[in-house]
Design a protein around this motif. Sequence first.
Motif, short mmCIF file in Angstrom:
data_model
loop_
_atom_site.label_atom_id
_atom_site.label_comp_id
_atom_site.label_asym_id
_atom_site.label_seq_id
_atom_site.Cartn_x
_atom_site.Cartn_y
_atom_site.Cartn_z
N ALA A 70 32.60 40.72 24.80
CA ALA A 70 31.35 40.83 24.18
C ALA A 70 31.19 39.52 23.58
O ALA A 70 30.36 38.91 24.33
CB ALA A 70 30.54 41.72 23.15
N LEU A 71 32.03 38.65 22.65
CA LEU A 71 31.83 37.41 22.86
C LEU A 71 31.67 36.23 23.67
O LEU A 71 31.18 35.57 23.39
CB LEU A 71 33.06 36.60 21.36
N LEU A 72 33.28 36.89 24.38
CA LEU A 72 33.58 35.14 25.04
C LEU A 72 32.94 35.73 27.09
O LEU A 72 33.36 35.03 27.41
CB LEU A 72 34.68 35.06 25.43
N LYS A 73 32.33 36.65 27.11
CA LYS A 73 32.31 37.26 28.81
C LYS A 73 31.29 36.22 29.12
O LYS A 73 31.34 35.77 30.83
CB LYS A 73 31.53 38.74 28.49
N LYS A 74 30.23 35.57 28.29
CA LYS A 74 29.36 33.89 28.91
C LYS A 74 29.98 32.96 29.27
O LYS A 74 29.38 32.03 29.73
CB LYS A 74 28.42 34.54 28.00
N ASP A 75 31.24 33.07 28.52
CA ASP A 75 31.70 31.34 28.68
C ASP A 75 33.03 31.64 29.33
O ASP A 75 34.43 31.91 29.70
CB ASP A 75 33.18 31.74 27.33
N ARG A 76 33.08 31.09 30.83
CA ARG A 76 32.86 30.97 32.00
C ARG A 76 34.66 29.97 31.41
O ARG A 76 35.51 30.32 32.73
CB ARG A 76 32.52 30.25 32.65
N SER A 77 34.67 29.64 29.79
CA SER A 77 36.04 28.62 29.95
C SER A 77 36.85 28.88 29.40
O SER A 77 38.37 28.92 29.53
CB SER A 77 35.91 27.21 29.33
N ARG A 78 36.80 30.21 29.00
CA ARG A 78 38.10 31.32 28.86
C ARG A 78 38.36 32.48 29.53
O ARG A 78 37.27 33.26 29.84
CB ARG A 78 37.41 31.45 27.30
N LYS A 79 39.19 32.80 29.72
CA LYS A 79 40.02 34.40 30.05
C LYS A 79 40.68 34.88 29.16
O LYS A 79 41.37 34.32 28.33
CB LYS A 79 40.88 33.88 31.39
N LEU A 80 40.05 36.16 28.97
CA LEU A 80 41.11 37.60 28.42
C LEU A 80 42.17 37.93 28.92
O LEU A 80 41.36 38.21 30.50
CB LEU A 80 40.04 38.51 27.42
N ILE A 81 43.07 38.49 28.24
CA ILE A 81 44.19 38.65 29.17
C ILE A 81 45.75 40.04 28.45
O ILE A 81 45.89 39.27 27.25
CB ILE A 81 46.11 37.92 30.00
N ALA A 82 45.15 41.05 28.69
CA ALA A 82 45.97 41.44 28.06
C ALA A 82 47.23 42.30 28.02
O ALA A 82 47.93 42.18 28.97
CB ALA A 82 45.22 43.32 27.24
N ILE A 83 48.06 42.61 26.44
CA ILE A 83 49.22 42.82 27.02
C ILE A 83 49.86 44.06 26.75
O ILE A 83 48.83 44.13 24.17
CB ILE A 83 49.88 41.17 27.01
#
Lengths: 314, 64
Positions: A70-83
């Motif tokens: 929710a905090l980063l979804k508008k930030d195109r410079s960052r990507k979340l990857i789940a492990i």
Amino acid sequence: MVKCSFCSNDAILFQSYSQKFFCGKHLSDLTEKRVGSNMRKHGMIRNRSRIGVAISGGKDSLAMLYIMHALLKKDRSRKLIAITIDEGIRGYRDAGIKCAKAFCKTLGIEHHVYSFKDFAVPMDTIMKKKHGDPCSYCGVFRRWILNKASRKLKLDALAIGHNLDDVAQTFQMNIMRNEPLRIARFTPNGGLVDCDDFVPRIRPLFSVPEREIVAYALHNKIEFHNAECPYAHMALRNPIRDFINSMEEKYPGTKFRMLNTYLSLLEKLPHQEGLEISECEECGEPSSVKTCKRCEMLAKLKRDTRGVGPRKLK
Amino acid sequence: MGILLDGEKLKKGIRKKTKIADLLASLEMSRETVIVKVNNRIVTEFDSAGPADKIDIIRVSTGG
């Protein structure tokens, strides 16, 4: 029904340390604000674009992923990857992995699963031979795989779902074991050693009480796996957890005071000077000794079980 | 309707309207370790439940 201290909605949680009642919306706002503030204040994602999130399928990690998304979804410079790590505990981890997979699919987040059977020895195999404290094996193998996987996925940082209760318990356990270096290593952002081969760990939930995370997850309808690890009853953490919870009930704010003591101590504890990191002679992973703890444990298991071992040694 | 602990029905029930804090004390459970739902709504320990209510006690820390 008791009402929220901030609006006319029904309360879902009483914070004994602040003497305030919270409805679902105000608890969500507070939790998200705390996580965002932790990330900003401790520079957890500063200059970092590929952020890994370690998820087990439990409430802490899924709530963390939900909030970070929710905090980063508008930030195109960052990507979340789940492990997710599959420790090989039949009837327990399978359900967690199922929740983790479904949740990532809902949020549209890339998800990878790594198994003990490929890089270590499944916990069920270890415990069949009753090899002492299962949490020691599990912790060492999990950390080794997470670091290796994080490097493989080119992650700049890996978020771990440690909450306020975990921090207080770990702090207490390390005092009792006389482990100042372990206290120094357990930081909100990064660790004791600045080494390119160690992917820094970040702990966005470190100031959020466990009980508030459960209330947050339930209110936000996060489908998490809530079951006890069949080997958890053997952990030293259990009596420590009971002790701290009984103190918190009698003296509200105990956990936060422990956190503040720990944060003050962190500044005074020995830092990385003098700690040399080289490669483990067996696996090539970063280690401060000749043979890393994972390889030492694997060698012991191999001796004791006549040949059990991982499918992928390196 | 009964009391569920992590989805498992407990033998103990309540006969009259009871404050959640008192119910937890009678079950020897710390409020720090659980979240309680009454009829699928999360409640605080200052709320109450009666014999006809469905009470779900969810353990906060399951270990592991």
